[in-house]
Scaffold this active site. Structure first.
Site, PDB file in Angstrom:
ATOM      1  N   GLU A 252       0.463  -1.216   0.366  1.00 30.37           N
ATOM      2  CA  GLU A 252       0.496   0.001   0.225  1.00 30.37           C
ATOM      3  C   GLU A 252       1.094   1.271  -0.359  1.00 30.37           C
ATOM      4  O   GLU A 252       0.423   2.071  -1.206  1.00 30.37           O
ATOM      5  CB  GLU A 252      -0.685   0.111   1.153  1.00 30.37           C
ATOM      6  N   HIS A 268       7.458 -26.654   4.766  1.00 33.51           N
ATOM      7  CA  HIS A 268       6.241 -28.450   4.709  1.00 33.51           C
ATOM      8  C   HIS A 268       6.478 -27.711   3.547  1.00 33.51           C
ATOM      9  O   HIS A 268       5.555 -28.662   3.038  1.00 33.51           O
ATOM     10  CB  HIS A 268       5.730 -28.455   5.637  1.00 33.51           C
ATOM     11  N   LYS A 364     -13.914  -0.153  -4.511  1.00 36.55           N
ATOM     12  CA  LYS A 364     -14.239   1.056  -3.402  1.00 36.55           C
ATOM     13  C   LYS A 364     -15.462   1.464  -4.440  1.00 36.55           C
ATOM     14  O   LYS A 364     -16.831   1.112  -4.191  1.00 36.55           O
ATOM     15  CB  LYS A 364     -14.287   0.931  -2.434  1.00 36.55           C
TER      16      LYS A 364
HETATM   17  C1  F6R Z   1      -6.420   2.312   3.930  1.00 39.94           C
HETATM   18  C2  F6R Z   1      -6.033   0.148   4.235  1.00 39.94           C
HETATM   19  C3  F6R Z   1      -6.924  -0.500   3.882  1.00 39.94           C
HETATM   20  C4  F6R Z   1      -8.173  -0.236   4.344  1.00 39.94           C
HETATM   21  C5  F6R Z   1      -9.613  -1.560   3.759  1.00 39.94           C
HETATM   22  C6  F6R Z   1     -10.861  -1.716   4.352  1.00 39.94           C
HETATM   23  O1  F6R Z   1      -5.485   2.764   4.552  1.00 39.94           O
HETATM   24  O2  F6R Z   1      -5.565   0.355   4.956  1.00 39.94           O
HETATM   25  O3  F6R Z   1      -6.575  -2.056   3.692  1.00 39.94           O
HETATM   26  O4  F6R Z   1      -8.222  -0.678   5.345  1.00 39.94           O
HETATM   27  O5  F6R Z   1      -9.728  -1.091   2.339  1.00 39.94           O
HETATM   28  O6  F6R Z   1     -11.342  -0.331   5.246  1.00 39.94           O
HETATM   29  P1  F6R Z   1     -11.604  -0.164   6.487  1.00 39.94           P
HETATM   30  O7  F6R Z   1     -10.387  -0.241   6.939  1.00 39.94           O
HETATM   31  O8  F6R Z   1     -11.587   1.936   6.232  1.00 39.94           O
HETATM   32  O9  F6R Z   1     -12.978  -0.574   6.538  1.00 39.94           O
END
Ligand code: F6R
Length: 372
Positions: A252, A268, A364
């Site tokens: 990320e 393993h 998203k």
């Molecule tokens: C972004 C990050 C992502 C979010 C994931 C879930 O900084 O770390 O891995 O954590 O997309 O989103 P949330 O945490 O808001 O439920």
């Protein structure tokens, strides 16, 4: 040659150029990383006040922590502590649905920093239908709204940060909720976090922007891994969880591929993948995430690392990365913290903004328009 010189990194000088790092780091990921100890202090206050308000938490038969990405890793850390210092099963769920065993004797902790992650919202709804006991950790969003409307206790944490830069706000309330329902051994409990804060504060200085490359293990680690495919091997227990965290942070923050696995399972199956490693890719780098107490406490694991290093031989650059501190909590948090710093410096070496997550945002947004 010093270990932290890397001929593939002509950009190395950027790690000692505070102004150049500031320009790449448009949203201040390095500052958030440096402020992690303060975040943990604040999170402890929030979590203590929250758990004090829980009315007579009852011991569940099992616990499921549900969340994704940066909101799941705090659950992994809590579950790894519960495996040592607790006596109920705790699992972490990263999906739309929960395992079939959940029911009224299950405590489900839904963790979503934004409160808007659809998989977590779906798992929350399933937990409600199954009559589970519940608590949420979030900065708000839909999860915060639904939980408040449903009368589910919500530990609200400050918003406005990337979830992965909010590990204190996610891990500490999750561990505290768990501890309120299933008392954990002292070394694994939230109380141990307070005692680890001075070490984290010292780490913030020695791994922060002002500590030069020559003296800064986080900058040196980023530089050594630059231009290679990092494979993080956690040597057991919480180090396996942190191998996943280091991988996620390199993905990320540095927008780079990385892989993670854990010993002894690696011995393993994946161990044989090294036979063909050089025909599949060049420039692998293996980083063993280790605990200084391994040699005494788990000598067979330390031996496994020695043998594995011989098996991998010169097919990859190999390094040990050691947790710091005397207590379990110090070692867990310092090893987490070093990876957070290293991944931010790795982003600078790649010339990318560590905060930007265009691919995740696009996914998203597209899914939110997709019916069903
Ligand atoms: C972004 C990050 C992502 C979010 C994931 C879930 O900084 O770390 O891995 O954590 O997309 O989103 P949330 O945490 O808001 O439920």
């Amino acid at each position: 040659m010093s270990l932290y010189r890397n001929p593939r990194a002509p950009m190395a000088g950027i790690l000692d150029d505070i102004e150049a790092m500031r320009i790449i780091d448009r949203s201040g990921m390095l500052r958030l990383t440096e402020e992690f100890p303060q975040q943990c202090r604040e999170a402890l206050e929030i979590a203590t006040a929250f758990t004090a308000r829980l009315s007579a938490p009852q011991r569940p038969a099992n616990v499921v922590i549900t969340g994704l990405g940066g909101s799941a890793i705090g659950g992994d850390m809590a579950a790894s502590l519960a495996a040592i210092g607790g006596d109920v099963p705790v699992i972490v769920n990263r999906d739309y649905s929960l395992p079939g065993f959940v029911g009224p004797n299950t405590l489900v902790i839904a963790s979503s920093y934004s409160g808007n992650t659809e998989e977590t919202l779906s798992a929350y709804a399933q937990a409600r239908s199954a009559g589970c006991r519940m608590a949420c950790v979030t900065s708000g969003g839909e999860l915060g709204r639904m939980a408040e409307a449903d009368g589910v206790p919500v530990c609200r944490v400050p918003g406005g940060r990337p979830p992965r830069a909010s590990t204190g706000f996610l891990f500490i309330p999750t561990l505290s909720i768990l501890h309120a329902h299933v008392p954990l051994a002292k070394s694994c409990s939230p109380g141990a976090i307070s005692l680890a804060l001075p070490l984290l504060e010292a780490c913030s200085v020695k791994w922060g922007r002002n500590a030069p490359l020559d003296e800064n293990a986080a900058k040196q680690t980023a530089l050594r891994l630059h231009g290679r495919i990092p494979i993080f091997y956690g040597t057991q227990g919480y180090r396996g969880v942190l191998a996943t965290r280091w991988k996620g942070q390199f993905n990320e923050n540095a927008k780079a591929h990385a892989f993670a696995y854990v010993l002894p399972e690696q011995n393993h199956n994946e161990i044989l993948g090294w036979d063909q490693a050089l025909t599949q890719a060049q420039n692998w780098s293996v980083a063993y995430l280790r605990d200084p107490q391994e040699t005494d406490e788990t000598p067979r694991i330390a031996k496994r690392v020695d043998v594995l290093k011989t098996v991998i031989g010169n097919r990859a650059d190999q390094m040990d990365i050691w947790a710091e501190g005397s207590t379990l909590m110090e070692r867990m948090l310092s090893l987490l913290y070093l990876g957070d710093f290293a991944s931010v410096y790795a982003a600078f070496l790649n010339g990318v903004d560590p905060t930007a997550i265009a691919g995740i945002d696009l996914l998203k947004a597209e899914l939110s328009q997709f019916p069903g």
